[in-house]
Motif scaffolding. Structure first.
Motif, PDB file in Angstrom:
ATOM      1  N   ASN B  47      60.200  90.913  35.187  1.00 14.54           N
ATOM      2  CA  ASN B  47      60.157  89.835  36.181  1.00 14.54           C
ATOM      3  C   ASN B  47      59.160  90.149  37.297  1.00 14.54           C
ATOM      4  N   LYS B  68      62.036  84.092  40.304  1.00 12.67           N
ATOM      5  CA  LYS B  68      62.620  85.409  40.592  1.00 12.67           C
ATOM      6  C   LYS B  68      63.896  85.651  39.785  1.00 12.67           C
ATOM      7  N   ALA B 149      56.963  82.509  33.367  1.00 14.21           N
ATOM      8  CA  ALA B 149      58.078  83.454  33.239  1.00 14.21           C
ATOM      9  C   ALA B 149      58.049  84.168  31.891  1.00 14.21           C
ATOM     10  N   THR B 152      59.545  87.833  31.586  1.00 14.37           N
ATOM     11  CA  THR B 152      60.991  87.852  31.858  1.00 14.37           C
ATOM     12  C   THR B 152      61.747  87.201  30.700  1.00 14.37           C
TER      13      THR B 152
END
Lengths: 424, 424
Positions: B47, B68, B149, B152
C-alpha cells in the motif's frame, strides 16, 4: 402523444395503484370478471373476425388454436381471476422490522415494481391473465399483443379498462399498444418502464433482450434434460421421458436432450426406442447408436431446442459428466434425474445450476399452475429477482421505511450514540 | 487464456462453492482473517508503494484517503469478516415446501447466484469486503480494482486466494483482473458472469450499465430529497438537513434538493441559511430566494447530484407537489419527510417511489452497516432483485427442487390425477 410520453404519464400515476388497499384491488378484479361475462358475445364476435382474417391469411393450425378465444378460454380466464382474488395481498406486507436505536425503526415493506411492459404473441387470453396479475400486485401494465389478435385484444382491453376505471382504479392502470412501431418505443422507455416481460418465440424474446436497457424477465431457450442414472428404474424412466417429450411438444419445459449412464444404456435405449416408435425421432451420439437404430446427433443437436418430436441422446460415463453437460449446454430451465439412489439425486439437485431440478418426475411440471401459484406471468431462466415459474410474488419488490425523531448520522459517527440493532 | 475463457471455467466450477456447507465457508473466512493478520506488514508495504506512486502522479487528497490501507482499515475488514461469520448461512435454506400430490413434493431452496463480477475504484478494502461477502453467500467473485491500488489489491488478493484454497475452497473461487482491457472482456461474459456490481463514480457506473448485457446491480445517481412539511418542527428539520448535507458530502445518500412547504418557508429558509452559513451554498427557486440571499436554482439543479456543499431549494404548494417532484426528478434512492403529522408521513412513505422513504431522520442512514446487515455490496436503485443497501441476502437466488416417484404430467392433463397443493 407517443408511447414514451404515455409511459411517463403511467409511471407518475403508478404509485396511486400501489397505494390502493388489497380489498379495493380485489373489488376491481371482481368487477372485471363480471364485465367479461357481460360482454362475452362482443368479445367472441371480435375473435371470430380475427380468426376469419387469420384463415384468409393462411395462418397455420397451432397459431389458430392459440388465437381462438371461446367459452372454454373465457372460463379459464375467469377461474384465473377467482384464484387471484383468493390469494393473499402480495403488497404492503411488512417483511421485517428492526429497531436501529431508540425511536429509530427500520421496516421493509413489499410494494409493486411499478410499470410493467408485456409483449406477447397470438394468445389473447394472455392479455386477461397478465393485466389481472398486474392489478393484483399493484402494477400498471402496458400491453402489446400480436397483430393477428388485434380485434380480440381491443375488445378484451376495453372491457378491462372500463370495468377497472369504474371500480376506481387510477387512470393508466392498463394501456394497450396497438401499432407495431410502439414496440420499439416501449423498449426505449428506460426512465418509465421498470420491467419487460416478453412471451413468444425464442427469436422474439432474444430480440427484446438485445434491444432494450430495461430489465427483461423470461426465457429464450428451454433446453431441458433428463439424466437416467445407473440406479434408475428403467420402466419409470421410459414413462417419464415419453411424457416429458410428447405431452406438449412445443412447450419450453419439454425435454430436448437425454443423458444416459453407460451402465444402463443397453437396457434404456432399446426400451425407449420401442416405446417411442413412430412418436419420437431419436438422434444419438456414437455410443447411443450401438443400442438402437437412429440418426446421428451432432454437437449442434445438444444446443438445439427442437420444439418437435425429436430427442437427442448422449451416453455419459458418470453423474458428474451429466451435470457438466447440463450446466454447459442447458438453459438453466428445468432438468430431471431418474434414479432410485437418494445420494445421486441429492448430488444432481445440488450441482445442476437450473431454476428447476427434479427427481423421478417429468420436466413438464415446471409451470405456475402446477406449482400452485394460481397463475404465472412466465418462466424465468434469469437468476436475479425471480426464477422458474413466476407468479404474483415475482411482480413485487420492497422499500425500506425508516421512522425517527430527529435522528442524525453525525451522532453515530461521533460516538454520541450507538446502534442497538434489535429485531422487533 | 483471456478473461472470457477464465470466466467460463469459473462458471463451471462455481457450483462447487455453493455445494460447500456453511461451516466450511465460515472456516475459510476465519482462515482468511488470520492470514490477513499474519501478512499485514507485506500488505501495508504494498500500500505504501501505491500511495507513493499516487502522490508522485499528483493524485488528490480524497482519493489518497480512500487508497490508504492501514491498521485502521484492516481492523474494519477484520470486524467485517467476524460479523459475516456470525450471520446465519444465507444459502441452502428451504423457503417453502409444498405437496403437489401424493409423493410429489416441491421445495424452494436458496442458492448462490453463481459468478459475480465486481468492478471498483481506488478503495482496496472493497476487495476484502466483497470477496468475503461472496464466500459467505457461495458465489465466485471476479474482481477488477482501480489501477492506482494495483499493488495493494494484488497483496490482498494473494493472501485471500491462498488462505481460501488452503481451507479447501474450490479453484476459481476468486479471480483478480489486473489489466484495463479485462473490463471490456468481463462485460461481454453474458454466458458465464451472472451479475456485475460496479462501485465508483456515476459516469463509471453508467458506462458499465450501457456496455453490458449482464444484469448490473448498483446505482448511478443519488439525488436524495428532504421535504419539510407544513407540520414540521423547524429546529428538527434544520438539524437533519445540515446532517444530511454535510456529514459526508461525497456520499450517494447525501441530500441534494430540499423541498419546503410554502406555509413554513418563511421560518425554515432563514433558519437554514443561518445554520448553514459558510458551510452550505444554497441555491433556490424564485420563492425560496424571497426568504434568504442565495443563488438561483435552475431546472438543471434539480437533476444534479452535486456531491459538494451545495443544496438546491424549491418551495412547494403541498405534499403532493413534493411527492411528484421527487418521483420525477429523484433517483429512487432515499428521500425523507420532516413532519409531526403521522398522516402526512404515511402519505409520503406510500407514494414516494424510492428504495428508502424516511420520516424525521437524515438520508445518511441509508447504508448496510447502519441497517444492521453486517456489510453491504452497495446500494441498489434498481427495483428488481434487491433494493436499497444490499447485504449477503442480495447475493442469493433460489432453485425449485421437485421430488416424485415416476410422476408424469399426462395423468393430470387426462384427469387421472389431480393436484392437492398442500403446504408442508
Amino acid at each position: 402523444m407517443n408511447y414514451k410520453e404515455i409511459a411517463r404519464e403511467v409511471k407518475l400515476n403508478s404509485v396511486k395503484l400501489g397505494a390502493l388497499s388489497g380489498e379495493e384491488r380485489n373489488k376491481a378484479l371482481l368487477k372485471i370478471k363480471e364485465a367479461l361475462i357481460d360482454n362475452k358475445e362482443a368479445i367472441f364476435e371480435a375473435n371470430k373476425a380475427d380468426l376469419k382474417k387469420a384463415e384468409e391469411d393462411g395462418i397455420a393450425g397451432p397459431v389458430l388454436s392459440r388465437l381462438k378465444f371461446d367459452q372454454h378460454k373465457l372460463d379459464d380466464c375467469l377461474s384465473g381471476i377467482d384464484s387471484l382474488i383468493g390469494l393473499p395481498d402480495p403488497i404492503n406486507k411488512s417483511v421485517f422490522r428492526r429497531m436501529l436505536d431508540d425511536g429509530l425503526v427500520l421496516e421493509r415493506v413489499t410494494c409493486p415494481i411499478g410499470v410493467i411492459g408485456v409483449i406477447f404473441e397470438s394468445r389473447p387470453d394472455a392479455l386477461v391473465q397478465i393485466s389481472t396479475l398486474c392489478i393484483k400486485s399493484g402494477n400498471c401494465a402496458i400491453l402489446k399483443g400480436g397483430s393477428e389478435a388485434a380485434k380480440t385484444n381491443r375488445a378484451l382491453f376495453d372491457v378491462i379498462l372500463h370495468a377497472g376505471l369504474e371500480a376506481r382504479l387510477p387512470e393508466g392502470f392498463v394501456t394497450l399498444v396497438e401499432d407495431r412501431a410502439g414496440i420499439a418505443e416501449l423498449l426505449e422507455c428506460d426512465d418509465s418502464v421498470d420491467l419487460i416481460i416478453p412471451r413468444g418465440s425464442n427469436a422474439f424474446v432474444k430480440y427484446i433482450m438485445d434491444n432494450s436497457n430495461i430489465p427483461v424477465m423470461g426465457h429464450a431457450d428451454g433446453i431441458c434434460h433428463i439424466y437416467v442414472d445407473e440406479a434408475a428404474d428403467i420402466d419409470k424412466a421410459v414413462r417419464i421421458i415419453v411424457d416429458a417429450k410428447t405431452q406438449y411438444v412445443a412447450a419450453c419445459n419439454t425435454v430436448e436432450t437425454l443423458l444416459v449412464h453407460k451402465a444402463v444404456a443397453d437396457k434404456l435405449v432399446p426400451a425407449l426406442a420401442e416405446a417411442s416408435k413412430e412418436k419420437i425421432a431419436l438422434k444419438g451420439d456414437e455410443n447411443a447408436r450401438r443400442f438402437a437404430d437412429m440418426e446421428e446427433a451432432t454437437e449442434e443437436d445438444f444446443r438445439t431446442e427442437y420444439l418437435d418430436y425429436i430427442l437427442s441422446i448422449k451416453i455419459v460415463g458418470d453423474i458428474n459428466e451429466a451435470i457438466e453437460h447440463i450446466n454447459k449446454y442447458g438453459s438453466h430451465h428445468t432438468d430431471s434425474i431418474i434414479t432410485e439412489c437418494e445420494g445421486a439425486a441429492d448430488r444432481f439437485m445440488t450441482y445442476v445450476d437450473s431454476a428447476g431440478v427434479y427427481h423421478n418426475c417429468s420436466t413438464r411440471f415446471a409451470d405456475g399452475f402446477r406449482y400452485g401459484f394460481g397463475a404465472e406471468v412466465g418462466i424465468s431462466t434469469g437468476k436475479l429477482h425471480a426464477r422458474g415459474p413466476v407468479g404474483v410474488e415475482g411482480l413485487v419488490t420492497y422499500k425500506y421505511k425508516l421512522r425517527g425523531n430527529g435522528h442524525i448520522v453525525k451522532d453515530y459517527a461521533d460516538g454520541v450514540s450507538t446502534f442497538k440493532h434489535k429485531d422487533l
